[in-house]
Write an enzyme that holds these catalytic residues in place. Sequence first.
Site, PDB file in Angstrom:
ATOM      1  CB  SER A   1      -0.667   0.496   1.419  1.00 30.99           C
ATOM      2  OG  SER A   1      -2.062  -1.354   0.969  1.00 30.99           O
TER       3      SER A   1
ATOM      4  CG  HIS B   1      -3.192   4.306  16.563  1.00 33.06           C
ATOM      5  ND1 HIS B   1      -1.731   4.319  15.816  1.00 33.06           N
ATOM      6  CD2 HIS B   1      -4.188   2.738  16.403  1.00 33.06           C
ATOM      7  CE1 HIS B   1      -2.074   2.666  15.979  1.00 33.06           C
ATOM      8  NE2 HIS B   1      -3.389   2.179  16.630  1.00 33.06           N
TER       9      HIS B   1
END
Length: 362
Positions: free
Chosen positions: A136, A267
């Site tokens: 990615s 997060h």
Amino acid sequence: MASSSINNRKPSEIFKAQAQLYKHMYAHIDSMTLKWSIEMNIPNIIHNHGKPISLSNLVSILQIPSSKIDNVQRLMRYLAHNGFFEIIKNQELENEDEKEEEAYALTIVSELLVKGSELCLAPMVECALDPTFSSSFHKFKKWIYEEDLTLFGVNLGSDFWEFLNENPKYNTMFNDAMASDSKMINLALKDCDFVFEGLESIVDVGGGNGTTAKIICDKFPKLKCVVFDRPKVVENLSQSGNLTYVDGDMFTYVPKADAVLLKWILHDWTSKDCIRILKKCKEAVTSDGKRGKVIVIDMVINEKKEDKQLTEIKLLMNVSISCLNGKERTEKEWKKLFIEAGFQDYKISPCTELLSLIEIFP
């Protein structure tokens, strides 16, 4: 030394800049050598050997072709330079021919990669460096122009959590990784008992297979603990003692309790989503006239007070978590979230080297 024609820079400055550039250009090899050592099971081989293992012994166990022995040595030397192994020389090894060889011993870092040990982070490394996920990060340019898609979304073609739901192999890999990280919390909680004292119930939101919850339950056997996660995560898990599992969506509701635990959850999300989650948590701990608290275990970036290397790791994690459009936050940014979610006060305590424990009060 004469100045160069490039902005009047000295050649020595340019050469230093070139070295820094090359260091970052090849930085991916750091990850790949680490991955290689786990794939080859080298930490376990050294651990099982019971003492430093010679190069010849190591390649024999691994059945390495003679033409590749030099390559094993260069990989091990680089890993040792980076602190994963220690090179031992002139030790009393297994035979005379080995005495002048270099041998390899585990360090505190590679001890964390020994599979089957109490604290093993190998599943975390394997998940992070799996090509399906790590590829990615080749898509930063495309992602930065996509208004809504996460980096994983650009690469995987679907929402990350949907991808896990539809791919059991990766769902298991991810949950194993999170479970291995949760075991580190066992060490941290030894100094954080005060956080759970006086509580009768707690909900571990996104608690996975219950690794952290089991630790809490063992330390506080009278505390009723609920692990709340996606159906695909908890569907085959059964309750035991004071631990139960409930499936659901934290954006819709969170089960009622004296406290809600969010370990390394916020997060993963944008500020907007974090506020939605925190509001549901606030509802859960203020029901029936109670005023409980939300416990967040996450990073707090503090460049002014912490070691430069620690800040560097946190900023690196901040880039890494962009794969989910998430964010590592400063105290100022955390405070803003808490206020917008309707909380009145908070308290930050140290947890691990990377993580802080934040108590939020409605």
